[in-house]
Motif scaffolding. Structure first.
Motif: not given
Length: 344
Positions: A75-78, A179-180, A205-206, A210-212
């Protein structure tokens, strides 16, 4: 290196939770599901999502050329980063090493998990002090976090320096490649088999816009992925996220064209920023943002806010005094930014 020696003893002994959808893995098309205490009335989201995100992983496997056995989604990179802490770092005992200025969540997650933080600042040109890292490491240094291209500086870290650390650091080396897709450097995905202690994290996300939907990706050896799978929440990636990611990844040309556009606009933005009188330095960027040194970062940040433009003030970060970070926007947005900078 024996990865088993790095795993927390409690995690090695853990019996993972087995969800209803983990236990049944057959063809679901004609089955009647009465196993998970779901609401039986169909509305598109009344059933639990696939806990292993099989369809989505298959698409990512094709795009990246990586086996699905080497992929974990979060659920996100975090969440992916947090799982790394939980798997390898013993609270109130172990520590991580970070290289400021860098992504702030490494420190936040370390504090949440009661893990020590050792800091080795990047050099003046924002590269790795390899000897400094190796000298700082001790027997309890379990994870080294590298961000390349780096946030907030925008540059890629030198590959040979990373390779030295992968060989000599006696713990997990996690390379954050959020950011690759904007860089000419090759991803470290291609070298997973060479380094058993290598973890590569990426995001949708970047570059993929699809950040949302909050979807982070972890690539690593089967051994590491199996450990992280044991401790992840059973349904950590929801059904709507999985469906939207599959939909948007099916047509890869969209992301390819958007990345090209962002890179063109990055060059235009850089050229225009060079004409601004109060900007004294623009740092090289392999990402979708540009770091620039100004005369007074807080003053210029507030002036832009007053004009309705939100950027990022990074002046408090090591080596980033009086630096502002500009995300590359659309051609229209970048023009508004430049016109406003010239007007103040």
């Amino acid at each position: 290196m024996n990865i088993q020696d790095l795993i927390r003893p409690t995690i090695k002994a853990l019996k993972p939770y087995s969800s209803a959808r983990d236990e049944f893995q057959g063809n679901s098309s004609d089955m009647v599901f009465l196993d998970a205490n779901e609401n039986p009335f169909e509305n598109g989201v009344n059933r639990y999502p696939d806990p292993q995100q099989r369809n989505l992983k298959a698409i990512l496997s094709e795009i990246k050329g990586i086996s699905t056995k080497n992929i974990l989604l979060g659920n996100g990179s975090d969440e992916v980063l947090d799982l790394i802490f939980r798997a390898f770092c013993e609270p109130n005992e172990d520590n991580i090493i970070i290289l400021p200025p860098t992504y702030g969540m490494y420190s936040v997650l370390a504090n949440i998990n009661a893990i020590g933080i050792k800091k080795v600042n990047l050099t003046e040109d924002f590269q790795i002090d390899v000897d400094g890292v190796l000298n700082m490491a001790d027997a309890n240094s379990k994870v080294l976090f590298l961000c390349s291209p780096n946030n907030p500086t925008g540059n890629s870290l030198i590959s040979k320096d990373i390779e030295k650390l992968l060989i000599k650091f006696k713990g997990i080396v996690a390379i954050d490649e959020a950011y690759i897709d904007f860089s000419n450097d090759k991803s470290w995905l291609n070298r997973l088999k060479e380094f058993p202690n290598l973890i590569v994290t990426q995001t949708l996300s970047k570059a993929f816009g699809m950040a949302g939907i909050r979807l982070g990706i972890c690539y690593a050896s089967e051994e590491i992925i199996s450990v992280l799978n044991r401790i992840k929440p059973p349904y950590n990636v929801n059904e709507l996220t999985q469906k939207k990611a599959v939909e948007l990844l099916t047509d890869k040309s969209i992301a390819v064209n958007e990345i090209k556009s962002i890179l063109v606009e990055r060059d235009v933005l850089k050229s225009e920023l060079e004409t601004i009188s109060f900007i004294s330095k623009i740092y090289p960027s392999d990402s979708n943002f540009i770091l620039a040194k100004v005369d007074d970062a807080t003053k210029r940040y507030n002036q832009l806010i007053d004009k309705g433009i939100v950027i990022r003030n990074r002046t408090t970060q090591p080596g980033c005094e009086n630096c502002l970070r500009f995300t590359v926007g659309t051609s229209k947005e970048n023009k508004i930014l430049i016109d406003t900078l010239k007007s103040i």
